[in-house]
Design a protein around this motif. Structure first.
Motif, mmCIF file in Angstrom:
data_model
loop_
_atom_site.group_PDB
_atom_site.id
_atom_site.type_symbol
_atom_site.label_atom_id
_atom_site.label_comp_id
_atom_site.label_asym_id
_atom_site.label_seq_id
_atom_site.Cartn_x
_atom_site.Cartn_y
_atom_site.Cartn_z
ATOM 1 N N VAL A 1 0.937 -1.105 -0.203
ATOM 2 C CA VAL A 1 -0.010 0.004 0.069
ATOM 3 C C VAL A 1 0.817 1.234 0.013
ATOM 4 C CG1 VAL A 1 -1.917 -0.984 1.133
ATOM 5 C CG2 VAL A 1 -0.303 -0.059 2.572
ATOM 6 N N ASP A 2 2.213 1.178 0.224
ATOM 7 C CA ASP A 2 2.902 2.305 0.174
ATOM 8 C C ASP A 2 3.651 2.640 -1.233
ATOM 9 O OD1 ASP A 2 4.874 0.150 0.153
ATOM 10 O OD2 ASP A 2 5.958 1.066 1.891
ATOM 11 N N HIS A 3 3.227 1.646 -2.235
ATOM 12 C CA HIS A 3 3.838 1.891 -3.561
ATOM 13 C C HIS A 3 2.792 2.745 -4.260
ATOM 14 C CE1 HIS A 3 6.959 0.341 -6.098
ATOM 15 N NE2 HIS A 3 6.154 -0.065 -6.748
ATOM 16 N N PRO A 4 3.181 3.801 -4.815
ATOM 17 C CA PRO A 4 2.236 4.649 -5.331
ATOM 18 C C PRO A 4 1.682 4.267 -6.845
ATOM 19 C CG PRO A 4 4.025 6.028 -4.930
ATOM 20 C CD PRO A 4 4.365 4.375 -4.598
ATOM 21 N N LEU A 5 0.167 4.693 -6.846
ATOM 22 C CA LEU A 5 -0.381 4.420 -8.240
ATOM 23 C C LEU A 5 -0.370 5.613 -9.108
ATOM 24 C CD1 LEU A 5 -3.674 2.804 -6.837
ATOM 25 C CD2 LEU A 5 -1.565 1.709 -7.166
ATOM 26 N N ILE A 6 -0.584 5.361 -10.340
ATOM 27 C CA ILE A 6 -0.424 6.343 -11.370
ATOM 28 C C ILE A 6 -1.935 6.810 -11.591
ATOM 29 C CG2 ILE A 6 -0.276 7.094 -13.633
ATOM 30 C CD1 ILE A 6 2.325 5.220 -13.614
ATOM 31 N N VAL A 7 -2.393 8.067 -11.555
ATOM 32 C CA VAL A 7 -3.636 8.351 -11.769
ATOM 33 C C VAL A 7 -3.839 8.919 -13.077
ATOM 34 C CG1 VAL A 7 -5.479 10.201 -11.047
ATOM 35 C CG2 VAL A 7 -3.871 9.242 -9.460
ATOM 36 N N HIS A 8 -4.730 8.460 -13.912
ATOM 37 C CA HIS A 8 -5.020 8.985 -15.184
ATOM 38 C C HIS A 8 -6.082 9.968 -15.446
ATOM 39 C CE1 HIS A 8 -2.758 5.345 -15.550
ATOM 40 N NE2 HIS A 8 -2.531 5.364 -16.472
ATOM 41 N N LEU A 9 -5.765 11.058 -16.061
ATOM 42 C CA LEU A 9 -6.723 12.084 -16.429
ATOM 43 C C LEU A 9 -6.922 11.993 -17.963
ATOM 44 C CD1 LEU A 9 -4.701 14.813 -14.985
ATOM 45 C CD2 LEU A 9 -6.216 13.519 -13.607
ATOM 46 N N ALA A 10 -8.372 12.659 -18.231
ATOM 47 C CA ALA A 10 -8.882 12.638 -19.814
ATOM 48 C C ALA A 10 -8.090 13.477 -20.536
ATOM 49 C CB ALA A 10 -10.413 13.006 -19.476
ATOM 50 N N ASP A 11 -7.700 14.657 -20.121
ATOM 51 C CA ASP A 11 -7.162 15.870 -21.066
ATOM 52 C C ASP A 11 -6.019 16.592 -20.399
ATOM 53 O OD1 ASP A 11 -9.426 15.889 -23.242
ATOM 54 O OD2 ASP A 11 -10.677 15.909 -21.481
ATOM 55 N N PRO A 12 -5.271 16.802 -21.050
ATOM 56 C CA PRO A 12 -4.087 17.683 -20.400
ATOM 57 C C PRO A 12 -4.302 18.899 -19.609
ATOM 58 C CG PRO A 12 -3.448 17.181 -22.839
ATOM 59 C CD PRO A 12 -4.968 16.851 -22.675
ATOM 60 N N GLU A 13 -5.661 19.515 -19.815
ATOM 61 C CA GLU A 13 -6.188 20.580 -19.401
ATOM 62 C C GLU A 13 -6.785 20.472 -18.173
ATOM 63 O OE1 GLU A 13 -7.122 19.905 -22.114
ATOM 64 O OE2 GLU A 13 -6.178 21.086 -23.527
ATOM 65 N N ASP A 14 -6.786 19.047 -17.589
ATOM 66 C CA ASP A 14 -7.007 18.817 -16.270
ATOM 67 C C ASP A 14 -6.134 18.899 -15.151
ATOM 68 O OD1 ASP A 14 -9.651 18.014 -17.385
ATOM 69 O OD2 ASP A 14 -9.069 15.964 -17.454
ATOM 70 N N LEU A 15 -4.917 18.959 -15.771
ATOM 71 C CA LEU A 15 -3.662 19.150 -14.752
ATOM 72 C C LEU A 15 -4.008 20.226 -13.865
ATOM 73 C CD1 LEU A 15 -0.720 18.366 -13.800
ATOM 74 C CD2 LEU A 15 0.023 19.771 -15.571
ATOM 75 N N ASP A 16 -4.389 21.489 -14.015
ATOM 76 C CA ASP A 16 -4.678 22.559 -13.317
ATOM 77 C C ASP A 16 -5.734 22.288 -12.196
ATOM 78 O OD1 ASP A 16 -3.022 24.362 -14.672
ATOM 79 O OD2 ASP A 16 -4.399 24.930 -16.041
ATOM 80 N N HIS A 17 -6.520 21.498 -12.522
ATOM 81 C CA HIS A 17 -7.598 21.031 -11.634
ATOM 82 C C HIS A 17 -7.107 20.227 -10.497
ATOM 83 C CE1 HIS A 17 -11.583 20.639 -9.812
ATOM 84 N NE2 HIS A 17 -11.550 19.405 -9.884
ATOM 85 N N TRP A 18 -6.307 19.137 -10.970
ATOM 86 C CA TRP A 18 -6.071 18.003 -10.132
ATOM 87 C C TRP A 18 -4.630 18.315 -9.392
ATOM 88 C CZ3 TRP A 18 -9.831 15.181 -8.357
ATOM 89 C CH2 TRP A 18 -11.063 15.007 -9.226
ATOM 90 N N ALA A 19 -3.987 19.224 -10.050
ATOM 91 C CA ALA A 19 -2.521 19.485 -9.454
ATOM 92 C C ALA A 19 -2.353 20.974 -9.633
ATOM 93 C CB ALA A 19 -1.427 18.994 -10.193
ATOM 94 N N PRO A 20 -3.271 21.821 -8.928
ATOM 95 C CA PRO A 20 -3.054 23.177 -8.917
ATOM 96 C C PRO A 20 -1.485 23.852 -8.707
ATOM 97 C CG PRO A 20 -4.231 22.654 -7.074
ATOM 98 C CD PRO A 20 -3.833 21.579 -7.742
ATOM 99 N N ASP A 21 -0.802 23.062 -7.843
ATOM 100 C CA ASP A 21 0.637 23.556 -7.558
ATOM 101 C C ASP A 21 1.537 22.902 -8.259
ATOM 102 O OD1 ASP A 21 -0.494 25.081 -5.378
ATOM 103 O OD2 ASP A 21 -0.367 23.266 -3.996
ATOM 104 N N ALA A 22 1.388 22.488 -9.771
ATOM 105 C CA ALA A 22 2.260 21.692 -10.393
ATOM 106 C C ALA A 22 3.107 22.940 -10.893
ATOM 107 C CB ALA A 22 1.646 20.834 -11.739
ATOM 108 N N SER A 23 4.466 22.730 -11.279
ATOM 109 C CA SER A 23 5.428 23.428 -11.750
ATOM 110 C C SER A 23 5.438 24.042 -13.106
ATOM 111 C CB SER A 23 6.768 22.945 -11.319
ATOM 112 O OG SER A 23 7.104 21.952 -12.241
#
Length: 305
Positions: free
Chosen positions: A54-76
């Motif tokens: 359970v300490d081995h991270p999973l990859i989260v899949h988004l539908a569109d590149p624009e979704d990055l802002d919503h799900w990772a607002p602090d992304a660089s």
């Protein structure tokens, strides 16, 4: 009962996701075992089905590149540049995790792995479900990844609610993982998007990984068939070893790196199905996609824990 090898049952797959179930979905890399990434209970089902720590991270899949802002607002800014240029595609970005995604999906970490797959069926499933999907490879933890729906049925058919059949995966090895929370960024896992390509896009240095495992595929032993895998540098070496090794087979697709990546996991599985005791794999040159193939073969050949 599992809906086996269905091509067009997106409605059934969406219903399973919304009920907290598990769906095997095709991507361009490998088949993923998908569940609602925002639901800790559904995420826990992924870990249980795979036998994954359970300490081995999973990859989260988004539908569109624009979704990055919503799900990772602090992304660089670096993460945004890579997302803009490489998504949809076989590139995963490690970014700061926000509270919209539970700690469970990130193995308890403050960072999370995100990507937008290029497979149209996967993207449509995510859009229709209305939530991002956590989706590690749809196989038992540490075993050979699946690149067809039939592989999934054989590995996890008793625990998956719906198996979507999108055909064989065209890339065949897992996505490149880039940690954008450090500077310079680090390549945590090699894939079809190479470190050289990332460095060129960023016009900056890209480092090799350092520190403890913090992303999928970073363990020393992984992607492992039941047979022994021996690695050699040349075809002549392979022939010499095979001559003195009972129940052996040579795997040499070094003439075509794209085919080697696409067929690698099928060949590992076929060796097991055929009762091969030792698979002698010729390593491709260490450039381009060859880095990813060498990484998977090295881990497949490593001593089992």
């Amino acid at each position: 009962m599992t809906r086996r090898l269905v091509r067009d049952d997106l409605a059934g797959a969406v219903d399973a996701i919304r009920r907290g179930g598990l769906v095997a979905m095709p991507t361009e890399t490998v088949y993923g075992l998908a569940a609602d990434a925002t639901d800790p209970v559904a995420v826990a089902r992924i870990f249980a089905a795979k036998g994954r720590p359970v300490d081995h991270p999973l990859i989260v899949h988004l539908a569109d590149p624009e979704d990055l802002d919503h799900w990772a607002p602090d992304a660089s800014a670096v993460a945004h540049r890579l997302a803009t240029t490489c998504w949809p595609g076989p590139l995963t970005l490690i970014v700061p995790r926000c509270d919209l995604l539970p700690a469970e999906v990130a193995g308890g970490r403050d960072s999370v792995a995100l990507r937008v797959p290029a497979h149209p069926m996967a993207r449509e499933l995510i859009r229709l479900a209305g939530v991002p999907l956590a989706a590690p490879s749809a196989n038992r933890f540490g075993a050979v990844s699946p690149t067809t729906a039939e592989h999934v049925r054989r590995d996890l058919g008793d625990v998956v609610d719906v198996i979507l059949d999108g055909g064989p995966c065209p890339v065949g090895v897992e996505s490149t993982i880039i940690d954008t929370t450090v500077s310079p960024v680090q390549v945590l896992r090699a894939g079809a998007v190479t470190a050289d390509q990332v460095a060129e896009l960023l016009e900056a240095t890209v480092d090799a990984p350092s520190g403890p495992a913090r992303a999928s595929g970073m363990l020393a032993s992984h992607y492992a068939p039941r047979c022994q895998v021996r690695l050699v540098d040349t075809s002549d070496d392979a022939v010499a070893i095979a001559a003195g090794t009972a129940r052996s087979r040579i795997l040499d697709l070094t003439h075509d790196a794209a085919r080697y990546a696409r067929d690698l996991y099928s060949e590992l599985r076929r060796a097991d199905d055929d009762g091969v005791a030792t698979l002698i794999a010729v390593l491709p040159d260490a450039h381009g996609l060859g880095h990813a193939i060498r990484d998977r073969l090295t881990k497949a050949a490593a001593p089992r824990p």
